[in-house]
Design a protein around this motif. Sequence first.
Motif, short mmCIF file in Angstrom:
data_model
loop_
_atom_site.label_atom_id
_atom_site.label_comp_id
_atom_site.label_asym_id
_atom_site.label_seq_id
_atom_site.Cartn_x
_atom_site.Cartn_y
_atom_site.Cartn_z
N SER A 259 61.24 -46.64 -58.17
CA SER A 259 62.17 -47.02 -57.11
C SER A 259 62.20 -48.54 -56.92
CB SER A 259 61.84 -46.31 -55.80
OG SER A 259 60.58 -46.68 -55.32
N ALA A 260 61.10 -49.22 -57.32
CA ALA A 260 61.05 -50.67 -57.17
C ALA A 260 62.06 -51.38 -58.07
CB ALA A 260 59.64 -51.19 -57.46
N MET A 261 62.65 -50.66 -59.00
CA MET A 261 63.64 -51.30 -59.88
C MET A 261 64.98 -51.48 -59.19
SD MET A 261 62.81 -49.89 -63.69
CE MET A 261 62.67 -48.14 -63.34
N VAL A 262 65.16 -50.83 -58.05
CA VAL A 262 66.42 -50.95 -57.32
C VAL A 262 66.42 -52.26 -56.51
CG1 VAL A 262 67.87 -49.89 -55.54
CG2 VAL A 262 66.68 -48.46 -57.21
N LYS A 263 67.58 -52.87 -56.42
CA LYS A 263 67.73 -54.10 -55.62
C LYS A 263 67.34 -53.85 -54.17
CE LYS A 263 71.54 -56.20 -58.18
NZ LYS A 263 72.99 -56.44 -58.24
N PRO A 264 66.86 -54.88 -53.47
CA PRO A 264 66.54 -54.71 -52.05
C PRO A 264 67.69 -54.05 -51.29
CG PRO A 264 65.81 -56.85 -52.80
CD PRO A 264 66.54 -56.23 -53.95
N TYR A 265 67.32 -53.08 -50.48
CA TYR A 265 68.25 -52.34 -49.63
C TYR A 265 69.20 -51.42 -50.41
CZ TYR A 265 66.20 -55.61 -46.42
OH TYR A 265 65.29 -56.34 -45.72
N GLY A 266 68.90 -51.22 -51.71
CA GLY A 266 69.66 -50.27 -52.50
C GLY A 266 69.14 -48.85 -52.31
N TYR A 267 69.69 -47.94 -53.08
CA TYR A 267 69.36 -46.52 -52.93
C TYR A 267 68.77 -45.94 -54.21
CZ TYR A 267 71.93 -46.72 -48.58
OH TYR A 267 72.33 -47.05 -47.32
N PHE A 268 67.81 -45.06 -54.00
CA PHE A 268 67.14 -44.36 -55.09
C PHE A 268 67.15 -42.88 -54.75
CE2 PHE A 268 63.40 -42.35 -56.90
CZ PHE A 268 63.27 -42.90 -58.17
N THR A 269 67.70 -42.07 -55.64
CA THR A 269 67.77 -40.63 -55.38
C THR A 269 66.87 -39.86 -56.33
OG1 THR A 269 70.08 -40.86 -54.67
CG2 THR A 269 69.31 -38.64 -55.21
N TYR A 270 66.07 -39.01 -55.74
CA TYR A 270 65.17 -38.18 -56.54
C TYR A 270 65.70 -36.75 -56.55
CZ TYR A 270 60.87 -36.25 -58.40
OH TYR A 270 59.96 -35.61 -59.17
N VAL A 271 65.98 -36.24 -57.74
CA VAL A 271 66.49 -34.88 -57.83
C VAL A 271 65.53 -33.95 -58.59
CG1 VAL A 271 68.93 -35.49 -57.61
CG2 VAL A 271 67.89 -35.37 -59.89
N GLY A 272 64.42 -34.53 -59.06
CA GLY A 272 63.42 -33.68 -59.71
C GLY A 272 62.71 -32.85 -58.65
N MET A 273 62.23 -31.71 -59.03
CA MET A 273 61.49 -30.87 -58.08
C MET A 273 60.12 -30.56 -58.68
SD MET A 273 62.91 -30.07 -55.11
CE MET A 273 64.50 -30.53 -54.38
N PRO A 274 59.13 -31.36 -58.35
CA PRO A 274 57.81 -31.19 -58.95
C PRO A 274 57.05 -30.00 -58.36
CG PRO A 274 57.76 -32.92 -57.32
CD PRO A 274 59.17 -32.43 -57.38
N GLU A 275 55.90 -29.72 -58.89
CA GLU A 275 55.08 -28.62 -58.36
C GLU A 275 54.82 -28.84 -56.87
OE1 GLU A 275 51.70 -27.16 -60.42
OE2 GLU A 275 52.48 -27.75 -62.38
N LYS A 276 54.88 -27.77 -56.11
CA LYS A 276 54.70 -27.79 -54.66
C LYS A 276 55.74 -28.69 -53.97
CE LYS A 276 49.72 -27.05 -54.75
NZ LYS A 276 48.43 -27.69 -54.48
N PHE A 277 56.70 -29.17 -54.71
CA PHE A 277 57.75 -30.07 -54.19
C PHE A 277 57.19 -31.41 -53.69
CE2 PHE A 277 59.16 -25.69 -53.06
CZ PHE A 277 60.19 -25.58 -53.97
N GLU A 278 55.94 -31.70 -54.05
CA GLU A 278 55.32 -32.89 -53.44
C GLU A 278 55.34 -34.10 -54.35
OE1 GLU A 278 51.44 -31.82 -52.11
OE2 GLU A 278 52.20 -30.89 -50.29
N ILE A 279 55.64 -35.23 -53.74
CA ILE A 279 55.53 -36.49 -54.46
C ILE A 279 54.74 -37.46 -53.60
CG2 ILE A 279 57.51 -36.48 -56.00
CD1 ILE A 279 59.12 -37.78 -53.77
N THR A 280 53.96 -38.30 -54.25
CA THR A 280 53.18 -39.30 -53.54
C THR A 280 53.86 -40.65 -53.71
OG1 THR A 280 51.18 -38.06 -53.96
CG2 THR A 280 50.90 -40.36 -53.35
#
Lengths: 387, 387
Positions: free
Chosen positions: A295-316
């Motif tokens: 997500s750090a590759m996005v310009k400041p104040y830009g948007y990052f969308t996560y559509v993957g669904m990992p195990e237990k739906f959890e991301i750190t």
Amino acid sequence: MTIKKSQSRREFLYRSSLAGGSLLLAGSPNLFAQSKSGNRIKSKGYAAVDTSGKLVPWEFERRPVGDDDVLIDIKYASICHSDIHQMKGHWGAQQYPQVPGHEIVGVVAAVGKNVTRFKVGDRAGVGCMVDSCLECESCKSNEEQYCPDTLFTYGYPDKRSPTGITQGGYSTNIVVRDHFVVHIPDNISFQQAAPLLCAGITTYSPILRADLKKGEKVGVAGIGGLGHMAIKLAVSKGADVYAFTTSPDKVEDILAFGAKEAIVVDDTKKLAPYRGKLDYMISTIPFEHDVSAYSAMVKPYGYFTYVGMPEKFEITVNNLGLAASRVNFNASLIGGMEETQEVVNYCADNNVLPKIQMIRAEQVNEAWKNVEAKKARYRYVIDSATI
Amino acid sequence: MTIKKSQSRREFLYRSSLAGGSLLLAGSPNLFAQSKSGNRIKSKGYAAVDTSGKLVPWEFERRPVGDDDVLIDIKYASICHSDIHQMKGHWGAQQYPQVPGHEIVGVVAAVGKNVTRFKVGDRAGVGCMVDSCLECESCKSNEEQYCPDTLFTYGYPDKRSPTGITQGGYSTNIVVRDHFVVHIPDNISFQQAAPLLCAGITTYSPILRADLKKGEKVGVAGIGGLGHMAIKLAVSKGADVYAFTTSPDKVEDILAFGAKEAIVVDDTKKLAPYRGKLDYMISTIPFEHDVSAYSAMVKPYGYFTYVGMPEKFEITVNNLGLAASRVNFNASLIGGMEETQEVVNYCADNNVLPKIQMIRAEQVNEAWKNVEAKKARYRYVIDSATI
């Protein structure tokens, strides 16, 4: 959003996920009691019977065609990584036997008396949903996937189903409420339309919302079934696409899909040169990973969308990384039915087509192994005639 | 954002955080070699000497006042939960002795020859930063906190410092580059101005960015030093504030701060009635918690800002919850210097003042225990005359 009092399955899932849990235990014995045996539809499919990830041929019955229902003779169904996650219990315990598959195309074989949008012989598609309340705020705003009562295509308790749960598309036919069926136009093959029903809509919906301007830099992470569609869709919108993959042998394909650059991420250090450079980014990576680094590759104040669904739906997420990048992080779940029809039409009209590999039904277990080993190029499509 | 090649401390921190690590080892032996001994400033403070979270009196030296520097005789410094996190090594290994404190107010005692913004006798404040490059894109856009070379107020390698690292405000004086000093106007007391330098700006910056409309529903989670300022600031902007706390005995205060409702969250189920109801939300909770349950209270496509900094900076997010809520999740790190001056002026002019408890320096260890036990009401302010 209306807070519904009903103890619906969907509500339960939401509450579980909100409470940090991920219990997906489908069905309960009392649900079976209310099903009727008259005019049930005989079906054959490939079902999981346990968490092994192995599918076996299975004969079962579907509910009779109701007044608002469409019966579809399935021609093809494609394989989504979610099928594997759910059958293996990665998102919670499951009821078995369970037939996966939510990228489904075929021909209408029967319609209920209230159905006006379809007639026998129409080309039809079904995605991740087969019913919802159609009355709540989400349904009214064409976001049926967020309805508290959404019935997803497989594994969800459905008292009308003889098996007690919804059964998916790795099968010969399916009975679906008409609202959840889309038209497959004549200018796209059934085989290439199938993956649009999940991989297509899941990437199309957030990309549409990102409102890309021509020449904007768009990142796509995870170049599988969803990712390769994200590249093609963003390219079709005029974006300069930067594709991030862990598979060096996908580079050639990625460039052929129209990406400006293909970056092989064998180490997250490879992401550093792109930090703060992208206008928008979508990640389809279906397992826990260093989200903040992407997500750090996005310009400041830009948007990052996560559509993957990992195990237990959890991301750190690393909060300092998130603050430093000033990114707006969001997740997205498929898309509504109106948008699903839109993506099918858009892809057909603009020749934005998935790269597919046809298989016979008995090859499904091998195909699943390939999906997990990142060897799919890029969507396996099952020929339902071989079931 | 410019990608800097320099192996700066800040860059290192970012890279560590991007790589998922959180090593904050401050200082290295060679940094000491370059310090000079002439005209050093003698200082006394309370320092951590290990990860125990216990502070002891300590005498040390600060760098001579440089051409662009301001020397401030500290009058008061207030206690931020971050002080405790960092001294205890929650964010990575530290160099000791280390004096914490980044909410600092006092009187200018000397200025370097290039300094025009301050003169001896001026009322002055210092927050979380004491230097940066002033040339990069972040610095030029008044976001010095995101500069790759930002020098934070304590524990950061600084070759000009006789101790090799920056030393904070639980002390009698401080030497700071002029750009990082703010004016404390006459219409606010020193004591009440101190907490604005971190708690104030950290909540003010995202609240400003949220561009609240009168009557909008704003959620605030975690009602400590930051949270109580967030309530007061949002109320001052005309918002209807919903405050979420785990401390039942804070309810009366919360309503006195102007919140419309105080919700005691002894179970995340208490959040359910607010799901999808809030226009904006800010969480200040400084430890790992069920972030998705909180962010789900924001209306679809709304924004949720997390300003808490938990251990290792890591938070676990339920991606399905995030998708279901369609929230834009972001984090925020203090604010730039222009905004810091702005929040001080705003609070002074609008009587938006922190609720404080004065302590003597020797009470600092007891105060820290109270902060950790959620007993602070709401900001401890150390009288530097007692050091």
